[in-house]
Enzyme design. Structure first.
Site, PDB file in Angstrom:
ATOM      1  N   TYR A 151       0.969  -1.165  -0.104  1.00  0.00           N
ATOM      2  CA  TYR A 151      -0.047   0.040  -0.045  1.00  0.00           C
ATOM      3  C   TYR A 151       1.048   1.261   0.167  1.00  0.00           C
ATOM      4  O   TYR A 151       0.621   2.089  -0.762  1.00  0.00           O
ATOM      5  CB  TYR A 151      -1.145  -0.148   0.975  1.00  0.00           C
ATOM      6  CG  TYR A 151      -1.570   1.297   1.663  1.00  0.00           C
ATOM      7  CD1 TYR A 151      -2.636   1.531   0.888  1.00  0.00           C
ATOM      8  CD2 TYR A 151      -1.094   2.144   2.446  1.00  0.00           C
ATOM      9  CE1 TYR A 151      -3.353   2.950   1.071  1.00  0.00           C
ATOM     10  CE2 TYR A 151      -1.829   3.417   2.747  1.00  0.00           C
ATOM     11  CZ  TYR A 151      -2.952   3.853   2.135  1.00  0.00           C
ATOM     12  OH  TYR A 151      -3.438   4.977   2.453  1.00  0.00           O
TER      13      TYR A 151
HETATM   14  C1  UGA Z   1      -3.653   3.733   8.971  1.00  0.00           C
HETATM   15  C2  UGA Z   1      -4.631   3.479   7.817  1.00  0.00           C
HETATM   16  O1  UGA Z   1      -5.128   2.238   7.823  1.00  0.00           O
HETATM   17  C3  UGA Z   1      -3.739   3.617   6.240  1.00  0.00           C
HETATM   18  O2  UGA Z   1      -4.817   3.630   5.253  1.00  0.00           O
HETATM   19  C4  UGA Z   1      -3.100   5.057   6.403  1.00  0.00           C
HETATM   20  O3  UGA Z   1      -2.355   5.383   5.249  1.00  0.00           O
HETATM   21  C5  UGA Z   1      -1.950   5.021   7.521  1.00  0.00           C
HETATM   22  O4  UGA Z   1      -2.833   5.236   8.633  1.00  0.00           O
HETATM   23  C6  UGA Z   1      -1.242   6.206   7.596  1.00  0.00           C
HETATM   24  O5  UGA Z   1      -0.878   6.721   8.518  1.00  0.00           O
HETATM   25  O6  UGA Z   1      -0.976   6.540   6.245  1.00  0.00           O
HETATM   26  P1  UGA Z   1      -2.219   2.071  10.548  1.00  0.00           P
HETATM   27  O7  UGA Z   1      -1.204   3.028  11.176  1.00  0.00           O
HETATM   28  O8  UGA Z   1      -1.848   0.870  10.426  1.00  0.00           O
HETATM   29  O9  UGA Z   1      -2.554   2.746   9.037  1.00  0.00           O
HETATM   30  O10 UGA Z   1      -3.687   2.371  11.316  1.00  0.00           O
HETATM   31  P2  UGA Z   1      -4.354   1.427  12.213  1.00  0.00           P
HETATM   32  O11 UGA Z   1      -5.265   0.529  11.522  1.00  0.00           O
HETATM   33  O12 UGA Z   1      -5.240   2.364  13.183  1.00  0.00           O
HETATM   34  O13 UGA Z   1      -3.293   0.824  13.132  1.00  0.00           O
HETATM   35  C7  UGA Z   1      -2.529   1.456  14.162  1.00  0.00           C
HETATM   36  C8  UGA Z   1      -1.872   0.349  14.997  1.00  0.00           C
HETATM   37  O14 UGA Z   1      -2.716  -0.721  15.587  1.00  0.00           O
HETATM   38  C9  UGA Z   1      -1.006  -0.549  14.047  1.00  0.00           C
HETATM   39  O15 UGA Z   1       0.239  -0.800  14.761  1.00  0.00           O
HETATM   40  C10 UGA Z   1      -1.961  -1.778  14.026  1.00  0.00           C
HETATM   41  O16 UGA Z   1      -0.870  -3.061  13.779  1.00  0.00           O
HETATM   42  C11 UGA Z   1      -2.470  -1.857  15.357  1.00  0.00           C
HETATM   43  N1  UGA Z   1      -3.482  -2.776  15.198  1.00  0.00           N
HETATM   44  C12 UGA Z   1      -4.728  -2.615  14.499  1.00  0.00           C
HETATM   45  C13 UGA Z   1      -3.870  -3.670  16.108  1.00  0.00           C
HETATM   46  O17 UGA Z   1      -2.992  -4.046  17.091  1.00  0.00           O
HETATM   47  N2  UGA Z   1      -4.911  -4.276  16.395  1.00  0.00           N
HETATM   48  C14 UGA Z   1      -6.038  -4.040  15.410  1.00  0.00           C
HETATM   49  O18 UGA Z   1      -7.080  -4.799  15.513  1.00  0.00           O
HETATM   50  C15 UGA Z   1      -5.739  -3.276  14.695  1.00  0.00           C
END
Ligand code: UGA
Length: 316
Positions: A151
């Site tokens: 992505y």
């Molecule tokens: C998010 C968005 O999903 C992306 O589309 C975006 O581009 C990105 O932010 C960005 O900053 O640009 P992410 O940081 O992975 O990606 O956001 P979350 O899905 O809220 O996850 C945050 C953290 O929580 C990650 O480390 C993930 O692994 C963790 N997480 C997520 C968990 O521990 N459990 C879950 O059920 C979901």
């Protein structure tokens, strides 16, 4: 600005931006292809408060149908939010869809703008995922791009194709790198949405890894404000980090959440899917200096607002 095109207007950030523009008296053309990355009913709900607004015209179709003439007619600013988001699902066969929606569709938009006698300003949504896992204290816009997910690679390529059109044709395109946006209507696959839902149902809260990964979480109204400021002040080819009030570890966020719900969550640590950055922390000085961007909503308040919204949805 009098007329805007918002691509991805039924999505999380797109629906908030559309609402804000309408509140400010802007006429909005909204396009959304209702990609099936999550429940279409949730996307329809996102449009509930704006769907009947007299200054809003909605086209329920993919950008690939290319009805640009109709969509861009009289438009001063395009806010390009349509994309296939999410870092963890972008592996395998899905990558073709990521390329299609994040790179190819953006190039179609740029071509269409180029055909107009006076091309509109285009504000493109990019992502902190172009950086990968951060080194050092803060990441500014000149930091190396080392995405750790397919992505992130598509978002980097999307930025590059925009820059090519800026350099060759002077197209007024600017890019915003959002840092993990949250708030009411957050996508159901994202961490806060999942954590609140699991806690409200009394289910174990699934944490990928050890929970010590950190993010610079950004409240959705701040991301919306960054869009408006970029449309007004950014120069062609400029890129801005859009971050929140501070960097925080996931486990510390869970503490704040459990205080809000008044529950002690049962944490289930699971090995994290590939593609996850361990750390993000935005240097937002450029956006502050050039655009006047300042995040207004502290994490505690943003979490409360997201929780209130999720509780209302659950009851509704
Ligand atoms: C998010 C968005 O999903 C992306 O589309 C975006 O581009 C990105 O932010 C960005 O900053 O640009 P992410 O940081 O992975 O990606 O956001 P979350 O899905 O809220 O996850 C945050 C953290 O929580 C990650 O480390 C993930 O692994 C963790 N997480 C997520 C968990 O521990 N459990 C879950 O059920 C979901």
């Amino acid at each position: 600005m009098t007329k805007a095109l918002v691509t991805g207007c039924a999505g999380f950030i797109g629906s908030h931006l559309t609402q804000r523009l309408l509140n400010e008296g802007v006429t909005v053309i909204g396009v959304d292809g209702f990609l099936d990355n999550y429940d279409v009913a949730a996307k329809l709900r996102n449009l509930a408060e704006i769907g009947n607004h007299p200054a809003f015209t909605f086209h329920s179709t993919m950008l690939q149908t290319q009805r640009w003439k109709e969509w861009l007619d009289g438009v001063d600013v395009v806010y390009h939010l349509a994309a296939l988001p999410g870092v963890r699902n972008s592996w395998g066969k899905a990558f073709t869809d990521y390329v299609n929606h994040n790179i190819l569709a953006t190039q179609m938009l740029l071509e269409a703008c180029l055909q107009l006698p006076k091309p509109p300003v285009v504000v493109v949504s990019s992502s902190s995922s172009v950086y990968g896992t951060m080194q050092g204290t803060f990441t500014d816009e000149s930091s190396p791009l080392r995405p750790v997910s397919p992505y992130g690679v598509t978002k980097e390529a999307m930025e590059q194709i925009c820059q090519v059109y800026v350099k060759a044709y002077g197209l007024p395109v600017t890019m915003l790198r959002y840092f993990t946006v949250y708030g009411p209507r957050q996508r159901p696959d994202m961490a806060f949405h999942r954590f609140f839902r699991q806690m409200m149902k009394g289910e174990p809260v699934v944490i990928y890894g050890d929970g010590k990964q950190s993010r610079d979480f950004t409240y959705v109204a701040d991301a919306v404000q960054a869009n408006l400021l970029a449309a007004r002040h950014a120069l062609p080819g400029e890129i801005f980090n859009v971050g929140g009030d501070r960097e925080i570890k996931l486990l510390d966020v869970l503490n704040i959440m459990s205080g809000l719900l008044n529950v002690t969550p049962n944490l289930s640590f699971q090995s994290g899917p590939a593609g996850d950055s361990l750390r993000t922390c935005a240097d937002i000085q450029l956006a502050q200096n050039r655009l006047g961007y300042r995040p207004q909503v502290p994490l505690e308040e943003g979490l409360r607002l997201q929780f209130v919204d999720m509780r209302a949805q659950a009851k509704g």
